[in-house]
Write a protein that holds these residues in place. Structure first.
Motif, PDB file in Angstrom:
ATOM      1  N   LYS A   1       8.869 -32.644 -17.626  1.00 43.91           N
ATOM      2  CA  LYS A   1       9.151 -31.220 -17.526  1.00 43.91           C
ATOM      3  C   LYS A   1       8.933 -30.594 -18.897  1.00 43.91           C
ATOM      4  O   LYS A   1       9.562 -30.989 -19.882  1.00 43.91           O
ATOM      5  CB  LYS A   1      10.589 -30.975 -17.063  1.00 43.91           C
ATOM      6  CG  LYS A   1      10.893 -31.549 -15.695  1.00 43.91           C
ATOM      7  CD  LYS A   1      10.080 -30.870 -14.635  1.00 43.91           C
ATOM      8  CE  LYS A   1      10.396 -31.418 -13.260  1.00 43.91           C
ATOM      9  NZ  LYS A   1       9.367 -31.144 -12.287  1.00 43.91           N
TER      10      LYS A   1
ATOM     11  N   ASP B   1       8.835 -27.276 -21.488  1.00 47.29           N
ATOM     12  CA  ASP B   1       9.374 -25.936 -21.674  1.00 47.29           C
ATOM     13  C   ASP B   1       8.224 -24.952 -21.919  1.00 47.29           C
ATOM     14  O   ASP B   1       7.051 -25.334 -21.983  1.00 47.29           O
ATOM     15  CB  ASP B   1      10.406 -25.905 -22.805  1.00 47.29           C
ATOM     16  CG  ASP B   1       9.826 -26.248 -24.173  1.00 47.29           C
ATOM     17  OD1 ASP B   1       8.595 -26.112 -24.362  1.00 47.29           O
ATOM     18  OD2 ASP B   1      10.597 -26.655 -25.053  1.00 47.29           O
ATOM     19  N   LYS B   2       8.553 -23.697 -22.047  1.00 45.98           N
ATOM     20  CA  LYS B   2       7.550 -22.635 -22.174  1.00 45.98           C
ATOM     21  C   LYS B   2       6.647 -22.861 -23.396  1.00 45.98           C
ATOM     22  O   LYS B   2       5.422 -22.715 -23.299  1.00 45.98           O
ATOM     23  CB  LYS B   2       8.264 -21.281 -22.277  1.00 45.98           C
ATOM     24  CG  LYS B   2       7.345 -20.100 -22.381  1.00 45.98           C
ATOM     25  CD  LYS B   2       8.134 -18.812 -22.515  1.00 45.98           C
ATOM     26  CE  LYS B   2       7.202 -17.649 -22.798  1.00 45.98           C
ATOM     27  NZ  LYS B   2       7.942 -16.432 -23.116  1.00 45.98           N
ATOM     28  N   ASP B   3       7.226 -23.239 -24.532  1.00 46.52           N
ATOM     29  CA  ASP B   3       6.441 -23.442 -25.752  1.00 46.52           C
ATOM     30  C   ASP B   3       5.470 -24.609 -25.605  1.00 46.52           C
ATOM     31  O   ASP B   3       4.325 -24.536 -26.061  1.00 46.52           O
ATOM     32  CB  ASP B   3       7.358 -23.686 -26.951  1.00 46.52           C
ATOM     33  CG  ASP B   3       8.148 -22.443 -27.338  1.00 46.52           C
ATOM     34  OD1 ASP B   3       7.718 -21.321 -26.969  1.00 46.52           O
ATOM     35  OD2 ASP B   3       9.196 -22.593 -27.993  1.00 46.52           O
ATOM     36  N   ASN B   4       5.918 -25.687 -24.974  1.00 44.66           N
ATOM     37  CA  ASN B   4       5.054 -26.849 -24.794  1.00 44.66           C
ATOM     38  C   ASN B   4       3.934 -26.558 -23.797  1.00 44.66           C
ATOM     39  O   ASN B   4       2.811 -27.038 -23.963  1.00 44.66           O
ATOM     40  CB  ASN B   4       5.854 -28.077 -24.372  1.00 44.66           C
ATOM     41  CG  ASN B   4       6.695 -28.611 -25.511  1.00 44.66           C
ATOM     42  OD1 ASN B   4       6.388 -28.386 -26.672  1.00 44.66           O
ATOM     43  ND2 ASN B   4       7.766 -29.295 -25.179  1.00 44.66           N
ATOM     44  N   LYS B   5       4.232 -25.773 -22.775  1.00 43.90           N
ATOM     45  CA  LYS B   5       3.184 -25.365 -21.837  1.00 43.90           C
ATOM     46  C   LYS B   5       2.134 -24.520 -22.551  1.00 43.90           C
ATOM     47  O   LYS B   5       0.935 -24.676 -22.339  1.00 43.90           O
ATOM     48  CB  LYS B   5       3.777 -24.592 -20.662  1.00 43.90           C
ATOM     49  CG  LYS B   5       4.490 -25.462 -19.654  1.00 43.90           C
ATOM     50  CD  LYS B   5       5.033 -24.639 -18.513  1.00 43.90           C
ATOM     51  CE  LYS B   5       5.812 -25.536 -17.562  1.00 43.90           C
ATOM     52  NZ  LYS B   5       6.399 -24.781 -16.451  1.00 43.90           N
TER      53      LYS B   5
ATOM     54  N   SER C   1      13.064 -36.886 -23.435  1.00 43.89           N
ATOM     55  CA  SER C   1      12.119 -35.853 -22.999  1.00 43.89           C
ATOM     56  C   SER C   1      10.928 -35.792 -23.951  1.00 43.89           C
ATOM     57  O   SER C   1      11.003 -36.228 -25.093  1.00 43.89           O
ATOM     58  CB  SER C   1      12.816 -34.489 -22.948  1.00 43.89           C
ATOM     59  OG  SER C   1      13.271 -34.139 -24.241  1.00 43.89           O
TER      60      SER C   1
ATOM     61  N   ASN D   1       8.675 -33.760 -26.295  1.00 41.41           N
ATOM     62  CA  ASN D   1       8.830 -32.529 -27.062  1.00 41.41           C
ATOM     63  C   ASN D   1       7.525 -32.145 -27.765  1.00 41.41           C
ATOM     64  O   ASN D   1       6.509 -32.829 -27.635  1.00 41.41           O
ATOM     65  CB  ASN D   1      10.004 -32.643 -28.049  1.00 41.41           C
ATOM     66  CG  ASN D   1       9.780 -33.723 -29.094  1.00 41.41           C
ATOM     67  OD1 ASN D   1       8.670 -33.927 -29.579  1.00 41.41           O
ATOM     68  ND2 ASN D   1      10.844 -34.414 -29.469  1.00 41.41           N
ATOM     69  N   THR D   2       7.564 -31.057 -28.512  1.00 39.43           N
ATOM     70  CA  THR D   2       6.378 -30.526 -29.182  1.00 39.43           C
ATOM     71  C   THR D   2       5.758 -31.541 -30.130  1.00 39.43           C
ATOM     72  O   THR D   2       4.530 -31.665 -30.203  1.00 39.43           O
ATOM     73  CB  THR D   2       6.732 -29.231 -29.941  1.00 39.43           C
ATOM     74  OG1 THR D   2       7.310 -28.310 -29.019  1.00 39.43           O
ATOM     75  CG2 THR D   2       5.506 -28.611 -30.579  1.00 39.43           C
TER      76      THR D   2
END
Length: 178
Positions: free
Chosen positions: A121, A123-127, A162, A164-165
């Protein structure tokens, strides 16, 4: 099965494929990027050499790493106290492997796209980061899912629950750089 890390010789890059690591020269003579002045290949020769590998094949390569030769000072040094021991690395890899088997019953590399999308899943920044990478590098759906698999593996090695960036940025940096 856990792929072993191959150590390439001077003038070779390591290409991590589905079946393990492969070594590939970076230019016809093999000295491009080694830090010496031994390579006398022209840019045109290097481009023609690199273009022998098709885009769809490159799309299936998860990681492209250039491994420069070790300087003689490092070779002659008897100890390297700052380096991680093979045993420590082995334990971290086994822990990540076991975590993957426990979580999904198989290693990340064997996940199908639907399972990847459910498991990871973003988050918005990673998308947004992945969207920029897709646009910049003209990535396919296959490459997108391969990035997510490798990012999940790096997160497992980092003992992170998770992706992450930092994990995504690292994987994107491993994609072909030409």
């Amino acid at each position: 099965m856990i792929n072993s890390l191959g150590i390439p010789t001077i003038g070779f890059g390591t290409v991590n494929t589905r079946n393990g690591n492969k070594a590939m020269k970076l230019c016809p003579c093999g000295y491009y990027g080694d830090g010496t002045s031994k390579c006398h290949c022209t840019e045109d020769q290097i481009d023609r050499y690199k273009n022998k590998i098709s885009g769809p094949l490159l799309d299936r390569i998860d990681m492209v790493l250039t491994v420069p030769p070790l300087p003689k000072e490092a070779l002659l040094e008897q100890t390297n106290s700052s380096a991680e021991s093979s045993e420590v690395i082995r334990e971290r890899v086994l822990k990540a492997y076991n975590k993957q088997i426990k979580r999904q019953g198989k290693i990340n590399d064997k996940l199908i796209p639907d399972k990847i999308d459910k498991l990871i899943k973003l988050d918005k920044d990673n998308k947004q980061l992945l969207e920029m990478a897709i646009d910049k590098f003209n990535l396919s759906a296959r490459a997108y899912h391969r990035i997510l698999k490798v990012a999940r593996t790096i997160a497992d090695l980092d003992n992170s629950d998770s992706v992450n960036t930092q994990h995504l940025t690292e994987v994107i940096s491993y994609r072909r750089s030409n």
